[in-house]
Design a protein around this motif. Sequence first.
Motif, PDB file in Angstrom:
ATOM      1  N   GLN A 268       7.250  -0.708  10.883  1.00 49.39           N
ATOM      2  CA  GLN A 268       6.978   0.205   9.798  1.00 49.39           C
ATOM      3  C   GLN A 268       6.702   0.112   8.596  1.00 49.39           C
ATOM      4  O   GLN A 268       7.702  -0.652   7.917  1.00 49.39           O
ATOM      5  CB  GLN A 268       6.812   2.216  10.411  1.00 49.39           C
ATOM      6  CG  GLN A 268       7.159   1.721  11.910  1.00 49.39           C
ATOM      7  CD  GLN A 268       8.163   3.295  12.495  1.00 49.39           C
ATOM      8  OE1 GLN A 268       8.258   3.609  11.704  1.00 49.39           O
ATOM      9  NE2 GLN A 268       6.774   4.314  12.710  1.00 49.39           N
TER      10      GLN A 268
ATOM     11  N   VAL B 212       5.291   1.621   5.341  1.00 51.13           N
ATOM     12  CA  VAL B 212       4.694   2.979   4.639  1.00 51.13           C
ATOM     13  C   VAL B 212       4.254   2.835   3.340  1.00 51.13           C
ATOM     14  O   VAL B 212       5.841   2.116   3.098  1.00 51.13           O
ATOM     15  CB  VAL B 212       5.726   4.048   4.901  1.00 51.13           C
ATOM     16  CG1 VAL B 212       5.096   5.205   4.588  1.00 51.13           C
ATOM     17  CG2 VAL B 212       6.049   4.061   6.421  1.00 51.13           C
TER      18      VAL B 212
ATOM     19  N   TYR C  56      -3.790  -1.768   1.926  1.00 47.06           N
ATOM     20  CA  TYR C  56      -2.967  -1.857   2.693  1.00 47.06           C
ATOM     21  C   TYR C  56      -1.594  -3.166   2.197  1.00 47.06           C
ATOM     22  O   TYR C  56      -1.902  -3.550   2.260  1.00 47.06           O
ATOM     23  CB  TYR C  56      -3.417  -2.281   4.194  1.00 47.06           C
ATOM     24  CG  TYR C  56      -4.491  -1.439   4.551  1.00 47.06           C
ATOM     25  CD1 TYR C  56      -6.380  -0.993   3.981  1.00 47.06           C
ATOM     26  CD2 TYR C  56      -4.338  -0.670   5.098  1.00 47.06           C
ATOM     27  CE1 TYR C  56      -6.852  -0.254   4.329  1.00 47.06           C
ATOM     28  CE2 TYR C  56      -5.783   0.552   5.695  1.00 47.06           C
ATOM     29  CZ  TYR C  56      -6.755   0.598   5.287  1.00 47.06           C
ATOM     30  OH  TYR C  56      -8.093   1.325   5.751  1.00 47.06           O
TER      31      TYR C  56
ATOM     32  N   TRP D  19       0.543  -3.985   9.907  1.00 53.61           N
ATOM     33  CA  TRP D  19       0.490  -2.853   8.620  1.00 53.61           C
ATOM     34  C   TRP D  19       0.546  -1.553   8.253  1.00 53.61           C
ATOM     35  O   TRP D  19       0.829  -0.945   9.081  1.00 53.61           O
ATOM     36  CB  TRP D  19      -1.491  -2.694   8.782  1.00 53.61           C
ATOM     37  CG  TRP D  19      -2.457  -4.343   9.155  1.00 53.61           C
ATOM     38  CD1 TRP D  19      -3.035  -4.328  10.503  1.00 53.61           C
ATOM     39  CD2 TRP D  19      -2.974  -4.759   7.816  1.00 53.61           C
ATOM     40  NE1 TRP D  19      -3.578  -6.120  10.285  1.00 53.61           N
ATOM     41  CE2 TRP D  19      -3.529  -5.641   8.738  1.00 53.61           C
ATOM     42  CE3 TRP D  19      -2.932  -4.380   6.426  1.00 53.61           C
ATOM     43  CZ2 TRP D  19      -4.589  -6.839   7.816  1.00 53.61           C
ATOM     44  CZ3 TRP D  19      -3.971  -5.437   6.108  1.00 53.61           C
ATOM     45  CH2 TRP D  19      -3.789  -6.639   6.342  1.00 53.61           C
ATOM     46  N   GLY D  20       0.175  -1.222   7.088  1.00 54.51           N
ATOM     47  CA  GLY D  20       0.666   0.112   6.617  1.00 54.51           C
ATOM     48  C   GLY D  20      -0.252   1.728   7.108  1.00 54.51           C
ATOM     49  O   GLY D  20      -1.744   0.378   7.398  1.00 54.51           O
ATOM     50  N   GLN D  21      -0.503   2.692   6.802  1.00 59.26           N
ATOM     51  CA  GLN D  21      -1.330   2.714   6.808  1.00 59.26           C
ATOM     52  C   GLN D  21      -2.432   3.168   5.441  1.00 59.26           C
ATOM     53  O   GLN D  21      -3.349   3.965   6.192  1.00 59.26           O
ATOM     54  CB  GLN D  21      -1.148   5.201   7.128  1.00 59.26           C
ATOM     55  CG  GLN D  21      -0.927   6.167   5.650  1.00 59.26           C
ATOM     56  CD  GLN D  21       0.734   4.825   5.428  1.00 59.26           C
ATOM     57  OE1 GLN D  21       1.421   4.407   5.786  1.00 59.26           O
ATOM     58  NE2 GLN D  21       0.595   5.493   4.036  1.00 59.26           N
TER      59      GLN D  21
END
Length: 119
Positions: free
Chosen positions: A3, A5, A94, A109-111
């Motif tokens: 993840q 972030v 990103y 990838w992050g959000q």
Amino acid sequence: QVQLVESGGGLVQPGGSLRLSCRVSGIFFNMYTMGWYRQAPGKQRELVAVITSSSSTNYADSVKGRFTISRDNAEKMVYLQMNSLKPEDTAVYYCNQKRGVGSAAIDYWGQGTQVTVSS
């Protein structure tokens, strides 16, 4: 499970600065190339900066001399220091982790975090 972030985006005036941060979960963080990409409305996602496992860096021509990418392997963090910001830097930014090379690479990838440069 990997993840990513991002944080640190926002509204800034032209000539201002922002520092983006990306916190990464998952093992072997120090082994992988990390990068920042951005996507402006109506445009394709583009590379901004990358930093390899040995901390070699590469930048898009449009940000050279203004942006600096760095990593903290102990904290599993990646940073993008952005100085002398211009309106054309406005985009969603990103964070990316690339595992492997070439066609065999897997991207995480992050959000995304919004950066808006406007007076």
